[in-house]
Scaffold this active site. Structure first.
Site, PDB file in Angstrom:
ATOM      1  N   LYS A  57      28.396  33.575 -31.725  1.00 53.93           N
ATOM      2  CA  LYS A  57      29.706  34.038 -32.204  1.00 53.93           C
ATOM      3  C   LYS A  57      29.700  34.535 -33.655  1.00 53.93           C
ATOM      4  O   LYS A  57      30.731  34.590 -34.322  1.00 53.93           O
ATOM      5  CB  LYS A  57      30.801  32.946 -32.042  1.00 53.93           C
ATOM      6  CG  LYS A  57      30.833  32.251 -30.711  1.00 53.93           C
ATOM      7  CD  LYS A  57      30.613  33.136 -29.524  1.00 53.93           C
ATOM      8  CE  LYS A  57      31.759  34.063 -29.211  1.00 53.93           C
ATOM      9  NZ  LYS A  57      31.417  34.929 -28.037  1.00 53.93           N
ATOM     10  N   HIS A 107      19.727  33.036 -29.900  1.00 57.95           N
ATOM     11  CA  HIS A 107      20.444  32.033 -30.705  1.00 57.95           C
ATOM     12  C   HIS A 107      19.546  30.823 -30.958  1.00 57.95           C
ATOM     13  O   HIS A 107      20.010  29.799 -31.446  1.00 57.95           O
ATOM     14  CB  HIS A 107      21.708  31.572 -29.980  1.00 57.95           C
ATOM     15  CG  HIS A 107      22.682  32.677 -29.691  1.00 57.95           C
ATOM     16  ND1 HIS A 107      23.066  33.595 -30.639  1.00 57.95           N
ATOM     17  CD2 HIS A 107      23.362  33.009 -28.564  1.00 57.95           C
ATOM     18  CE1 HIS A 107      23.929  34.450 -30.103  1.00 57.95           C
ATOM     19  NE2 HIS A 107      24.123  34.118 -28.846  1.00 57.95           N
ATOM     20  N   SER A 137      35.993  31.242 -32.767  1.00 54.05           N
ATOM     21  CA  SER A 137      35.474  32.166 -31.757  1.00 54.05           C
ATOM     22  C   SER A 137      34.765  31.390 -30.637  1.00 54.05           C
ATOM     23  O   SER A 137      34.937  31.693 -29.451  1.00 54.05           O
ATOM     24  CB  SER A 137      34.503  33.142 -32.435  1.00 54.05           C
ATOM     25  OG  SER A 137      34.047  34.102 -31.537  1.00 54.05           O
TER      26      SER A 137
HETATM   27  P1  A3P Z   1      35.992  36.780 -32.325  1.00 49.18           P
HETATM   28  O1  A3P Z   1      35.983  35.791 -31.211  1.00 49.18           O
HETATM   29  O2  A3P Z   1      36.365  36.161 -33.648  1.00 49.18           O
HETATM   30  O3  A3P Z   1      36.793  37.986 -32.030  1.00 49.18           O
HETATM   31  P2  A3P Z   1      28.633  37.195 -30.769  1.00 49.18           P
HETATM   32  O4  A3P Z   1      28.376  38.610 -30.462  1.00 49.18           O
HETATM   33  O5  A3P Z   1      27.621  36.596 -31.697  1.00 49.18           O
HETATM   34  O6  A3P Z   1      28.868  36.395 -29.530  1.00 49.18           O
HETATM   35  O7  A3P Z   1      29.983  37.148 -31.619  1.00 49.18           O
HETATM   36  C1  A3P Z   1      31.213  37.414 -30.988  1.00 49.18           C
HETATM   37  C2  A3P Z   1      32.232  37.660 -32.064  1.00 49.18           C
HETATM   38  O8  A3P Z   1      31.995  38.939 -32.661  1.00 49.18           O
HETATM   39  C3  A3P Z   1      33.639  37.707 -31.488  1.00 49.18           C
HETATM   40  O9  A3P Z   1      34.482  37.288 -32.544  1.00 49.18           O
HETATM   41  C4  A3P Z   1      33.770  39.195 -31.191  1.00 49.18           C
HETATM   42  O10 A3P Z   1      35.087  39.636 -31.028  1.00 49.18           O
HETATM   43  C5  A3P Z   1      33.132  39.765 -32.449  1.00 49.18           C
HETATM   44  N1  A3P Z   1      32.697  41.152 -32.291  1.00 49.18           N
HETATM   45  C6  A3P Z   1      31.976  41.676 -31.281  1.00 49.18           C
HETATM   46  N2  A3P Z   1      31.794  42.995 -31.466  1.00 49.18           N
HETATM   47  C7  A3P Z   1      32.416  43.302 -32.617  1.00 49.18           C
HETATM   48  C8  A3P Z   1      32.604  44.529 -33.343  1.00 49.18           C
HETATM   49  N3  A3P Z   1      32.124  45.658 -32.897  1.00 49.18           N
HETATM   50  N4  A3P Z   1      33.301  44.480 -34.494  1.00 49.18           N
HETATM   51  C9  A3P Z   1      33.806  43.310 -34.952  1.00 49.18           C
HETATM   52  N5  A3P Z   1      33.675  42.129 -34.311  1.00 49.18           N
HETATM   53  C10 A3P Z   1      32.990  42.126 -33.160  1.00 49.18           C
END
Ligand code: A3P
Length: 294
Positions: A57, A107, A137
């Site tokens: 996240k 991860h 998140s």
């Molecule tokens: P939120 O739940 O705060 O919206 P990961 O990819 O490591 O699983 O992280 C997921 C988080 O990154 C989520 O945060 C997701 O919405 C956000 N995220 C994914 N793509 C994104 C983008 N292009 N720009 C900004 N945030 C992004």
């Protein structure tokens, strides 16, 4: 690898896979996940592999997508899910059959990454994000993805997150361990990027990443990549690739809000105080730029 129901102090359980005391998500894969996970130590890397490493996240999907475009030298959406390039979701044969240049992600802790990636000095991109936004998140991730079978509320969840009773364990342990690993491996320095800097100035971060990766590109390309990878665009184009059956109400939630500071809508003053105290104690030795202000 047993599937375990990890209980918290409120009696709420989260369904996880446990291997030698380490928690992984229960991933739907068509092979023996335990065998592949244990065999992983001697998997073969290629010297042009790039590894995106982050606690869940932290923005892994975002950085993975940008990196793929940079290596391909264009701003076209790749027709692959980030999960299909995730070390802990792959089998040895699936990894071997990927075409180069491979943009992989994980991860896992540095110590869990197959040794060949270190021997071949593969490029590592390491992402940091404010842990309070990570917690929020991850809470939404855990309550929306059905395989976790988790029904705790935010109040019940936060202590679980702090203790690390979640897949990949504690954010605090992860960040402390990664920093120590990086300090020991200065002959192959990782590129560090924060979710917050990416939000603040995407084009600059894309350009910085391009310099690290030694890809060829222009300012125009970096702007186009930043645009293609902006949250709304990724959500619109990537959500339909998700298996809706895995999500609560059939609604994919990988692209949730995509903002900095959502934690302020979730943390009570008391929760913030507890978190700050843990943060101060556990991260005392960390010098990397964790986006965290008390
Ligand atoms: P939120 O739940 O705060 O919206 P990961 O990819 O490591 O699983 O992280 C997921 C988080 O990154 C989520 O945060 C997701 O919405 C956000 N995220 C994914 N793509 C994104 C983008 N292009 N720009 C900004 N945030 C992004």
């Amino acid at each position: 690898m047993p599937v375990v129901k990890v209980k918290d102090d409120h009696g709420k359980t989260m369904t996880l896979r446990e291997v030698d005391g380490f928690y992984l998500p229960v991933i739907r894969v068509p092979y023996d996940q335990e065998k592949e996970f244990r065999d992983r130590t001697d998997w073969t890397a290629r010297s042009d592999d790039v590894l995106i490493c982050a606690y869940p996240k932290s923005g892994t999907h975002w950085v993975w997508e940008i990196t793929c475009m940079l290596l391909n030298g264009n701003a076209e959406r790749i027709n692959l899910m980030k999960e299909m390039a995730m070390l802990e979701c792959l089998s040895r044969s699936a990894l071997d059959s990927m075409t180069s240049p491979r943009v992989l992600n994980t991860h896992m802790y540095y110590g869990q990454i197959p040794e060949d990636f270190k021997r071949k000095q593969c490029k590592i991109v390491y992402i940091l994000r404010n842990p309070r936004d990570v917690a929020v998140s991850f809470f939404n991730h855990h309550t929306r993805l059905l395989d976790y079978e988790y029904s705790g509320d935010w109040q019940q969840y936060l202590p679980r997150f702090i203790e690390g009773k979640v897949d990949y364990g504690s954010w605090f342990d992860y960040v402390v361990d990664w920093e120590a690993s990086m300090n020991r491996n200065q002959q192959n320095p990782a590129h560090v990027v924060t979710y917050e800097d990416l939000q603040k100035d995407s084009v600059n971060e894309v350009s910085r990443l391009a310099s690290f990766l030694k890809t060829e590109g222009t300012e125009t390309l970096y702007k186009e990549i930043a645009k293609q990878c902006n949250f709304q665009k990724m959500k619109k184009e990537k959500d339909p690739l998700e298996d809706t059956a895995e999500w609560k109400d059939d609604k994919p939630g990988m692209y949730r809000k995509g903002i900095v500071g959502d934690w302020k809508n979730w943390f009570t003053v008391a929760q913030s105080e507890v978190f700050n105290a843990v943060y101060k104690e556990r991260l005392a030795s960390v010098t990397l730029p964790v986006p965290y202000t008390i």
